[in-house]
Scaffold this motif. Structure first.
Motif, PDB file in Angstrom:
ATOM      1  N   VAL A 188       1.555  -0.597  -1.473  1.00 24.50           N
ATOM      2  CA  VAL A 188       1.225  -1.497  -0.366  1.00 24.50           C
ATOM      3  C   VAL A 188      -0.270  -1.805  -0.288  1.00 24.50           C
ATOM      4  N   VAL A 189      -1.079  -1.206  -1.164  1.00 24.50           N
ATOM      5  CA  VAL A 189      -2.534  -1.330  -1.076  1.00 24.50           C
ATOM      6  C   VAL A 189      -3.068  -2.100  -2.277  1.00 24.50           C
ATOM      7  N   ALA A 190      -3.674  -3.277  -2.014  1.00 26.92           N
ATOM      8  CA  ALA A 190      -4.335  -4.048  -3.071  1.00 26.92           C
ATOM      9  C   ALA A 190      -5.780  -3.607  -3.251  1.00 26.92           C
ATOM     10  N   GLY A 191      -6.409  -3.171  -2.180  1.00 25.84           N
ATOM     11  CA  GLY A 191      -7.793  -2.740  -2.214  1.00 25.84           C
ATOM     12  C   GLY A 191      -8.181  -2.173  -0.868  1.00 25.84           C
ATOM     13  N   MET A 192      -9.376  -1.586  -0.788  1.00 18.58           N
ATOM     14  CA  MET A 192      -9.832  -0.957   0.450  1.00 18.58           C
ATOM     15  C   MET A 192     -11.272  -1.339   0.763  1.00 18.58           C
ATOM     16  N   VAL A 193     -11.534  -1.439   2.058  1.00 17.90           N
ATOM     17  CA  VAL A 193     -12.904  -1.522   2.563  1.00 17.90           C
ATOM     18  C   VAL A 193     -13.056  -0.362   3.538  1.00 17.90           C
ATOM     19  N   LEU A 194     -13.960   0.562   3.229  1.00 14.53           N
ATOM     20  CA  LEU A 194     -14.120   1.798   3.997  1.00 14.53           C
ATOM     21  C   LEU A 194     -15.459   1.753   4.714  1.00 14.53           C
ATOM     22  N   CYS A 195     -15.420   1.838   6.051  1.00 18.92           N
ATOM     23  CA  CYS A 195     -16.596   1.588   6.884  1.00 18.92           C
ATOM     24  C   CYS A 195     -16.952   2.824   7.706  1.00 18.92           C
ATOM     25  N   ALA A 196     -18.221   3.210   7.692  1.00 17.53           N
ATOM     26  CA  ALA A 196     -18.709   4.298   8.549  1.00 17.53           C
ATOM     27  C   ALA A 196     -17.833   5.536   8.423  1.00 17.53           C
ATOM     28  N   THR A 197     -17.527   5.903   7.184  1.00 14.62           N
ATOM     29  CA  THR A 197     -16.556   6.969   6.959  1.00 14.62           C
ATOM     30  C   THR A 197     -16.898   7.728   5.693  1.00 14.62           C
ATOM     31  N   GLY A 198     -16.063   8.705   5.355  1.00 18.34           N
ATOM     32  CA  GLY A 198     -16.310   9.505   4.168  1.00 18.34           C
ATOM     33  C   GLY A 198     -15.033  10.087   3.610  1.00 18.34           C
ATOM     34  N   ALA A 199     -15.177  10.819   2.511  1.00 16.25           N
ATOM     35  CA  ALA A 199     -14.052  11.555   1.941  1.00 16.25           C
ATOM     36  C   ALA A 199     -13.853  12.866   2.687  1.00 16.25           C
TER      37      ALA A 199
ATOM     38  N   THR B  99       7.676  -3.668   6.896  1.00 19.69           N
ATOM     39  CA  THR B  99       8.434  -4.390   7.925  1.00 19.69           C
ATOM     40  C   THR B  99       7.934  -5.826   8.050  1.00 19.69           C
ATOM     41  N   LEU B 100       6.616  -6.002   8.015  1.00 16.31           N
ATOM     42  CA  LEU B 100       6.035  -7.343   8.121  1.00 16.31           C
ATOM     43  C   LEU B 100       6.103  -8.111   6.804  1.00 16.31           C
ATOM     44  N   ASP B 101       6.456  -7.420   5.716  1.00 20.28           N
ATOM     45  CA  ASP B 101       6.570  -8.022   4.385  1.00 20.28           C
ATOM     46  C   ASP B 101       5.254  -8.669   3.971  1.00 20.28           C
ATOM     47  N   THR B 102       4.172  -7.909   4.104  1.00 19.39           N
ATOM     48  CA  THR B 102       2.841  -8.449   3.776  1.00 19.39           C
ATOM     49  C   THR B 102       2.183  -7.741   2.590  1.00 19.39           C
ATOM     50  N   ALA B 103       2.853  -6.794   1.977  1.00 19.04           N
ATOM     51  CA  ALA B 103       2.241  -6.024   0.886  1.00 19.04           C
ATOM     52  C   ALA B 103       2.033  -6.885  -0.355  1.00 19.04           C
ATOM     53  N   PRO B 104       0.986  -6.531  -1.158  1.00 22.78           N
ATOM     54  CA  PRO B 104      -0.040  -5.527  -0.889  1.00 22.78           C
ATOM     55  C   PRO B 104      -1.169  -6.110  -0.049  1.00 22.78           C
ATOM     56  N   VAL B 105      -1.854  -5.248   0.694  1.00 29.46           N
ATOM     57  CA  VAL B 105      -2.861  -5.686   1.654  1.00 29.46           C
ATOM     58  C   VAL B 105      -4.214  -5.096   1.307  1.00 29.46           C
ATOM     59  N   ILE B 106      -5.268  -5.709   1.857  1.00 34.28           N
ATOM     60  CA  ILE B 106      -6.589  -5.090   1.875  1.00 34.28           C
ATOM     61  C   ILE B 106      -6.640  -4.217   3.126  1.00 34.28           C
ATOM     62  N   VAL B 107      -6.856  -2.922   2.944  1.00 34.47           N
ATOM     63  CA  VAL B 107      -6.884  -1.977   4.057  1.00 34.47           C
ATOM     64  C   VAL B 107      -8.338  -1.713   4.429  1.00 34.47           C
ATOM     65  N   VAL B 108      -8.665  -1.965   5.692  1.00 34.85           N
ATOM     66  CA  VAL B 108     -10.017  -1.731   6.197  1.00 34.85           C
ATOM     67  C   VAL B 108      -9.959  -0.542   7.151  1.00 34.85           C
TER      68      VAL B 108
ATOM     69  N   SER C 152     -14.630 -10.010  -1.694  1.00 35.69           N
ATOM     70  CA  SER C 152     -14.962  -9.404  -2.974  1.00 35.69           C
ATOM     71  C   SER C 152     -13.850  -8.466  -3.436  1.00 35.69           C
ATOM     72  N   THR C 153     -13.353  -7.644  -2.520  1.00 33.43           N
ATOM     73  CA  THR C 153     -12.306  -6.687  -2.867  1.00 33.43           C
ATOM     74  C   THR C 153     -11.034  -7.405  -3.283  1.00 33.43           C
ATOM     75  N   TRP C 154     -10.658  -8.446  -2.539  1.00 29.33           N
ATOM     76  CA  TRP C 154      -9.464  -9.220  -2.890  1.00 29.33           C
ATOM     77  C   TRP C 154      -9.648  -9.913  -4.247  1.00 29.33           C
ATOM     78  N   GLY C 155     -10.821 -10.474  -4.460  1.00 34.38           N
ATOM     79  CA  GLY C 155     -11.078 -11.147  -5.728  1.00 34.38           C
ATOM     80  C   GLY C 155     -10.987 -10.192  -6.906  1.00 34.38           C
TER      81      GLY C 155
ATOM     82  N   GLY D  39      -8.435 -10.330 -10.112  1.00 36.69           N
ATOM     83  CA  GLY D  39      -9.091 -10.781 -11.337  1.00 36.69           C
ATOM     84  C   GLY D  39      -9.754 -12.140 -11.238  1.00 36.69           C
ATOM     85  N   ILE D  40     -10.245 -12.490 -10.040  1.00 42.36           N
ATOM     86  CA  ILE D  40     -10.854 -13.816  -9.881  1.00 42.36           C
ATOM     87  C   ILE D  40     -12.347 -13.709  -9.565  1.00 42.36           C
ATOM     88  N   GLY D  41     -12.897 -12.522  -9.820  1.00 40.64           N
ATOM     89  CA  GLY D  41     -14.342 -12.379  -9.651  1.00 40.64           C
ATOM     90  C   GLY D  41     -14.735 -12.134  -8.220  1.00 40.64           C
TER      91      GLY D  41
END
Length: 286
Positions: A121-132, A93-102, A274-277, A281-283
């Motif tokens: 819709v997901v470019a990468g993830m940052v997972l905090c204080a969590t698990g599988a 709806t916001l037309d922001t994909a793909p995003v970094i999901v935290v 770092s995740t976005w880079g 492919g920009i390191g």
């Protein structure tokens, strides 16, 4: 000492087709988007108030109240999968994909499911204080679900004033800052207690270990090493299992996002860069 409510980005309801009305804090702009997912019983503002404006210097920050929490979507059912589908609809709806999901705590499983169900819709993830898999006994999952659903129906029949009184007593007993306590009560008092019970059952049942190793987007895991809610060994296991995942550590407990914001926010910003880079492919940039 900060004032309450703290400064936040603009907030509004966003109508998401076939899902409902979602309350969203949105810094707007044409920068890459970071989607912030809060923890159980919290709200976007409570979880991310020290984070949103700091990240907004580099990112478009989008932070919704999740289903049943705060001003999030209402209904008779809470599932983590529904939350993931809600968020996919919001991003489109916001037309922001793909995003970094935290994803923080409960937000972690929802982020994982968002990747699995809606990878576009997901470019990468940052997972905090969590698990599988969050703490809980898999053998008790059916019983916990049944009890949770029964409790949610009972709670829905209790007059709302009783919920508010109980919440007020609990918050005031543990918070000696009256302004902060009033703000917390206001935020948490908007949540649906019945759906919070269902959410607890859903978290107990969640187990992504059969497929978590299939994640194919850049991921960073932020580990809270003194956490008593999600044991650090679960967090380390998550970091080891996701292919090529990076990790960072915060020597704090489960509420590091608020109680140790001076450490957490810079670490999160570095992780997002770092995740976005890596996704583009920009390191590594942090």
């Amino acid at each position: 000492m900060p004032g309450y409510p703290p400064p936040l980005p603009p907030g509004s309801f966003v109508e998401v087709a076939e899902r409902g009305s979602m309350w969203v804090w949105d810094s707007a702009g044409d920068r890459p988007t970071v989607l912030l997912l809060h923890g159980w019983t919290s709200t976007a503002a409570l979880n991310w108030s020290p984070t949103m404006l700091a990240l907004a210097r580099s990112w478009r920050v989008v932070a919704p109240d999740l289903r049943g929490h705060g001003r999030g979507i209402r209904g008779r059912r809470f599932t983590l999968e529904d939350c993931a589908d809600d968020l996919a609809g919001l991003v489109r709806t916001l037309d922001t994909a793909p995003v970094i999901v935290v994803g923080y705590s409960m937000g972690g499983p929802i982020a994982q499911l968002l990747w699995r169900r809606h990878p576009d819709v997901v470019a990468g993830m940052v997972l905090c204080a969590t698990g599988a898999r969050l703490p809980g006994r898999a053998d008790l999952a059916p019983a916990v679900t049944a009890v949770g659903m029964g409790l949610s129906y009972l709670i829905s029949a209790i007059p709302g004033g009783w919920h508010q009184q109980a919440l007020t007593r609990m918050v005031e007993a543990r918070d000696d800052n009256p302004d902060r306590a009033r703000w917390v009560i206001s935020e948490q008092g908007r949540s649906d207690p019945a759906l919070l019970v269902q959410a607890a059952a859903a978290l107990n049942n969640y187990d992504a270990t059969p497929w978590i190793g299939e994640i194919d987007v850049p991921t960073t895991v932020i580990i809270t090493t003194k956490d008593r809610t999600v044991p650090p060994d679960r967090q380390w296991q998550l970091a080891r299992t996701i292919p090529d995942a990076e990790h960072a550590t915060i020597a704090w407990g489960h509420r590091a996002c608020v109680e140790a914001a001076d450490r957490f926010v810079p670490a999160l910003d570095r992780a997002c860069h770092s995740t976005w880079g890596r996704a583009h492919g920009i390191g590594r940039t942090g």
